[in-house]
Scaffold this motif. Structure first.
Motif, PDB file in Angstrom:
ATOM      1  N   SER A 117       0.837  -1.201   0.000  1.00 51.77           N
ATOM      2  CA  SER A 117       0.000   0.000   0.000  1.00 51.77           C
ATOM      3  C   SER A 117       0.875   1.254   0.000  1.00 51.77           C
ATOM      4  O   SER A 117       0.576   2.235  -0.686  1.00 51.77           O
ATOM      5  CB  SER A 117      -0.921   0.000   1.225  1.00 51.77           C
ATOM      6  N   PRO A 298      -3.932  -2.976  -1.653  1.00 54.06           N
ATOM      7  CA  PRO A 298      -5.171  -2.565  -1.000  1.00 54.06           C
ATOM      8  C   PRO A 298      -6.335  -2.573  -1.978  1.00 54.06           C
ATOM      9  O   PRO A 298      -6.127  -2.644  -3.204  1.00 54.06           O
ATOM     10  CB  PRO A 298      -4.857  -1.133  -0.551  1.00 54.06           C
ATOM     11  N   PRO A 299      -7.596  -2.495  -1.493  1.00 59.91           N
ATOM     12  CA  PRO A 299      -8.744  -2.325  -2.385  1.00 59.91           C
ATOM     13  C   PRO A 299      -8.531  -1.116  -3.285  1.00 59.91           C
ATOM     14  O   PRO A 299      -7.850  -0.160  -2.895  1.00 59.91           O
ATOM     15  CB  PRO A 299      -9.921  -2.105  -1.419  1.00 59.91           C
ATOM     16  N   TRP A 300      -9.138  -1.150  -4.465  1.00 61.15           N
ATOM     17  CA  TRP A 300      -8.810  -0.135  -5.466  1.00 61.15           C
ATOM     18  C   TRP A 300      -9.084   1.283  -4.975  1.00 61.15           C
ATOM     19  O   TRP A 300      -8.328   2.190  -5.270  1.00 61.15           O
ATOM     20  CB  TRP A 300      -9.575  -0.405  -6.762  1.00 61.15           C
ATOM     21  N   ARG A 301     -10.127   1.468  -4.175  1.00 58.39           N
ATOM     22  CA  ARG A 301     -10.438   2.816  -3.715  1.00 58.39           C
ATOM     23  C   ARG A 301      -9.380   3.311  -2.712  1.00 58.39           C
ATOM     24  O   ARG A 301      -8.969   4.470  -2.750  1.00 58.39           O
ATOM     25  CB  ARG A 301     -11.833   2.850  -3.076  1.00 58.39           C
ATOM     26  N   GLN A 302      -8.937   2.422  -1.831  1.00 57.40           N
ATOM     27  CA  GLN A 302      -7.877   2.806  -0.896  1.00 57.40           C
ATOM     28  C   GLN A 302      -6.556   3.027  -1.628  1.00 57.40           C
ATOM     29  O   GLN A 302      -5.781   3.929  -1.289  1.00 57.40           O
ATOM     30  CB  GLN A 302      -7.718   1.741   0.183  1.00 57.40           C
ATOM     31  N   GLY A 303      -6.306   2.174  -2.628  1.00 57.64           N
ATOM     32  CA  GLY A 303      -5.090   2.342  -3.418  1.00 57.64           C
ATOM     33  C   GLY A 303      -5.091   3.663  -4.165  1.00 57.64           C
ATOM     34  O   GLY A 303      -4.071   4.354  -4.227  1.00 57.64           O
ATOM     35  N   GLN A 363     -16.794   4.630   2.328  1.00 60.83           N
ATOM     36  CA  GLN A 363     -17.188   4.239   0.971  1.00 60.83           C
ATOM     37  C   GLN A 363     -16.560   2.917   0.577  1.00 60.83           C
ATOM     38  O   GLN A 363     -17.181   2.079  -0.078  1.00 60.83           O
ATOM     39  CB  GLN A 363     -16.799   5.329  -0.022  1.00 60.83           C
ATOM     40  N   THR A 364     -15.301   2.729   1.012  1.00 57.15           N
ATOM     41  CA  THR A 364     -14.612   1.475   0.681  1.00 57.15           C
ATOM     42  C   THR A 364     -15.298   0.301   1.365  1.00 57.15           C
ATOM     43  O   THR A 364     -15.516  -0.758   0.762  1.00 57.15           O
ATOM     44  CB  THR A 364     -13.147   1.540   1.118  1.00 57.15           C
ATOM     45  N   GLU A 365     -15.655   0.464   2.658  1.00 60.13           N
ATOM     46  CA  GLU A 365     -16.300  -0.616   3.386  1.00 60.13           C
ATOM     47  C   GLU A 365     -17.687  -0.910   2.836  1.00 60.13           C
ATOM     48  O   GLU A 365     -18.118  -2.045   2.709  1.00 60.13           O
ATOM     49  CB  GLU A 365     -16.402  -0.238   4.866  1.00 60.13           C
ATOM     50  N   SER A 367     -18.656  -0.425  -0.239  1.00 61.62           N
ATOM     51  CA  SER A 367     -18.536  -1.069  -1.548  1.00 61.62           C
ATOM     52  C   SER A 367     -18.129  -2.526  -1.406  1.00 61.62           C
ATOM     53  O   SER A 367     -18.326  -3.337  -2.299  1.00 61.62           O
ATOM     54  CB  SER A 367     -17.508  -0.324  -2.416  1.00 61.62           C
ATOM     55  N   GLY A 368     -17.496  -2.851  -0.241  1.00 64.38           N
ATOM     56  CA  GLY A 368     -17.068  -4.235  -0.013  1.00 64.38           C
ATOM     57  C   GLY A 368     -18.196  -5.071   0.469  1.00 64.38           C
ATOM     58  O   GLY A 368     -18.118  -6.301   0.492  1.00 64.38           O
TER      59      GLY A 368
END
Length: 368
Positions: A117, A298-303, A363-365, A367-368
């Motif tokens: 990350s 990491p997930p794409w949004r966190q990345g 938003q990441t959580e 979307s998961g």
């Protein structure tokens, strides 16, 4: 007083400084971005105290070195005049380091231990440095917009006031250090193997910074190394595209031109080996402690958030001609007016970043 050394000795010295810092920061997970984020999000001052201790101890050592003639009372060449760019750069840097989850230093030691990350954030910082290089002419007017003062350090403008501040800061540093130590506020209970207490890191930071000041002629800094890496990569990918490297590097205040037209840039001998040392120090320490592990991306949004944060870090560092370690742990102890503007703006930016970050995580959580 600056000690003149051969280029190879200078490279070796800065590599060793980096190795020591990478080892310390990894063992204590001492991240300025995380410290400020936790302060603004959770009012957690656990590591804020050691950070303030590091600034106070560095100020004390710099002042003592000046009093006994080890360093000059004139500003180091890496510091410039206060300007709007100092404030704008600090604000962008503060937002960026919270979104990226690290700064120009912590990104390196975390990446060195296998955290991908922070590898994304590293790519963002390099990309942002190149992006700035391409758009530098647009920032030229902002960079040349100064404030009312033509002095770099507070001691040049108000000598008596600056000396008073120095004495008060030294007394407060030792008063609170003793109070926090007796109250157990500097000691952290940790089960991690090889954990280094943050107050020891604060002492180490101050000593390493003084060493760099004595040997290099200026306190620690690293942001120009990212610019050099980015421009080298761009030159390999687009060999026909030429950027005016001299103009970009002259902003550091360190470059000199020989009678033959050859430009000398000391950051090549200082910041690049310093960067390599931090990476190597964290890598070797994590391997020695058997903690090295490559984390998944990491997930794409966190990345994307980390990458964007890296770009903002780079833009802020290039606008202000420096990063948090230069201004917070170097310029502030010198009472640099430029550093005061940067740090105040960086704190505001970190607060803004702390407001944005939960929205991204939510938003990441979701979307998961």
């Amino acid at each position: 007083m600056t000690i003149t050394l051969s280029p190879w000795v200078t490279i070796g010295f800065n590599l060793v400084i980096g190795l020591a810092l990478g080892n310390m920061l990894y063992r204590g997970d001492f991240c300025i971005a995380g410290i400020l984020r936790d302060q603004f999000l959770f009012q957690d001052r656990t590591l804020l105290r050691p950070l303030l201790l590091a600034v106070g101890l560095t100020l004390s050592l710099f002042t003592l070195a000046r009093y006994i003639g080890l360093v000059s009372a004139t500003p180091p060449p890496t510091f410039g005049l206060p300007s709007i760019a100092s404030m704008t750069g600090g604000w962008l840097f503060g937002i960026g380091m919270v979104l990226a989850g690290g700064c120009v230093i912590s990104t390196l030691y975390k990446m060195g231990s296998g955290n991908l990350s922070h590898g994304v954030a590293f790519v963002g910082i390099v990309t942002g440095s190149v992006f700035y290089a391409e758009l530098q002419p647009l920032f030229k007017e902002l960079l040349q917009t100064g404030g009312a003062s033509e002095n770099k350090l507070l001691i040049q403008h108000w000598p008596l006031t600056a000396e008073t501040i120095n004495i008060i800061a030294i007394l407060l540093t030792f008063f609170f250090a003793l109070r926090w130590y007796r109250g157990g506020l500097l000691q952290i209970i940790a089960a991690a193997n090889g954990y280094l207490q943050p107050w020891k890191i604060a002492i180490g930071l101050a000593l390493l910074n003084l060493s760099a000041y004595l040997i290099n002629g200026w306190p620690l800094g690293i942001s120009t190394a990212y610019l050099r890496i980015g421009l080298w990569l761009e030159s390999q990918l687009f060999s026909a595209h030429v950027l005016h490297l001299e103009q970009l590097l002259q902003q550091t205040g360190l470059t000199t031109t020989s009678p033959t037209g050859t430009m000398s840039d000391p950051t090549l001998l200082t910041e690049l080996p310093f960067m390599a040392g931090i990476l190597g120090g964290a890598l070797l320490t994590s391997l020695f402690l058997k903690e090295f592990r490559v984390y998944g991306l990491p997930p794409w949004r966190q990345g994307l958030t980390a990458f964007t944060g890296g770009i903002l870090i780079a833009l802020g560092a290039r606008l202000a001609n420096g990063c948090n370690i230069k201004f917070l742990l170097g310029g502030l102890p010198l009472l640099s007016i430029e550093a005061l503007l940067f740090v105040m703006s960086m704190l505001l930016g970190a607060w803004h970043g702390a407001q944005i970050l939960p929205l991204v995580i939510t938003q990441t959580e979701d979307s998961g």
